[in-house]
Design a protein around this motif. Structure first.
Motif, PDB file in Angstrom:
ATOM      1  N   HIS A 149       0.857  -1.154   0.197  1.00 24.10           N
ATOM      2  CA  HIS A 149      -0.293  -0.044   0.096  1.00 24.10           C
ATOM      3  C   HIS A 149       0.625   1.369  -0.241  1.00 24.10           C
ATOM      4  N   LYS A 150       2.252   1.231   1.034  1.00 29.00           N
ATOM      5  CA  LYS A 150       2.997   1.804   0.374  1.00 29.00           C
ATOM      6  C   LYS A 150       3.494   2.301  -0.490  1.00 29.00           C
ATOM      7  N   HIS A 151       3.723   1.175  -1.597  1.00 32.43           N
ATOM      8  CA  HIS A 151       4.768   1.113  -3.001  1.00 32.43           C
ATOM      9  C   HIS A 151       5.968   1.385  -2.016  1.00 32.43           C
ATOM     10  N   GLU A 152       6.605   1.386  -1.261  1.00 34.29           N
ATOM     11  CA  GLU A 152       7.813   0.554  -0.887  1.00 34.29           C
ATOM     12  C   GLU A 152       8.048  -0.563   0.296  1.00 34.29           C
ATOM     13  N   SER A 153       9.292  -1.092   0.045  1.00 34.10           N
ATOM     14  CA  SER A 153       9.653  -1.551   1.183  1.00 34.10           C
ATOM     15  C   SER A 153       9.903  -0.914   2.512  1.00 34.10           C
TER      16      SER A 153
END
Length: 212
Positions: A149-153
């Motif tokens: 959902h945050k589009h990053e790890s």
């Protein structure tokens, strides 16, 4: 058995190293960070611990690694690392758990006898250990959903809270099993888990104050 323990301890060294590196980098950043090396060390440790669990006929260990293994790969891909790994190595890493599961399912009776009728692991203890592994592994499912959902790890606070709970159960399981690999390996992370929770809470408080 000595070789088996060496494999297990080596796996835990990788896992401990990932926590140590992540902790140090988080302290420097004054917030929880998700460094690429964390996921590289994770996949290495998971691969070895899967082998260790297999050699020990310990279904709970195998279960925990299978669930989290491909989440490690997802994070490696999210970090742009997976595509840079040698193609042959990628195939081996990706297919090993699949091949192992296929091998086990080829003979269900042997699978049951090997992992569920093990005299060294009473069924109640197996259920207890498996529950610990599932809880411990849920942190990566939570992390995957959060990161997606945050589009990053990322490694959110919830990840560390679940880590602390699951790890405590696994240490207890390791004590019952007299398994030094599980006891030492899981105990190492306690301080780092708590410290990351503290860093996360502080970061959230600072963010809330800024918004006000």
């Amino acid at each position: 058995m000595t070789i088996v323990y060496i494999i297990g301890f080596l796996a835990q060294i990788f896992f401990s190293a990932r926590i140590l590196v992540q902790w140090i980098l988080s302290e420097k950043a004054k917030e929880i960070v998700s460094p690429s090396i964390f996921w590289v060390l994770s996949i290495a440790g998971s691969y070895l611990l899967f082998i260790y669990g297999w050699c020990r006929d310990d279904f709970s260990i195998i279960l925990g690694q299978i669930i989290s293994y491909y989440i490690y790969i997802w994070n490696l891909n999210a970090k742009g690392i997976w595509k840079n790994i040698n193609v042959l190595l990628r195939i081996i890493l990706f297919m090993t758990p699949v091949a192992a599961c296929a091998f086990l399912l080829e003979s269900p009776e042997q699978f049951i006898n090997q992992f569920f009728k093990n005299e060294d692991i009473p069924i109640w203890l197996l259920v207890f250990g498996s529950a610990g592994q599932v809880i411990f592994t849920l942190r990566f499912i939570y992390q995957l959903i959060y990161s997606y959902h945050k589009h990053e790890s990322k490694l959110p606070i919830g990840f560390w809270i679940i880590s602390l709970i699951g790890s405590s159960i696994i240490v207890s399981y390791g004590i019952f099993r007299l398994d030094p690999v599980l006891i030492l390996g899981q105990s190492v992370g306690f301080i780092a888990y708590i410290r990351n929770i503290i860093l996360g809470v502080r970061k959230n408080k600072s963010a809330n104050l800024e918004h006000k």
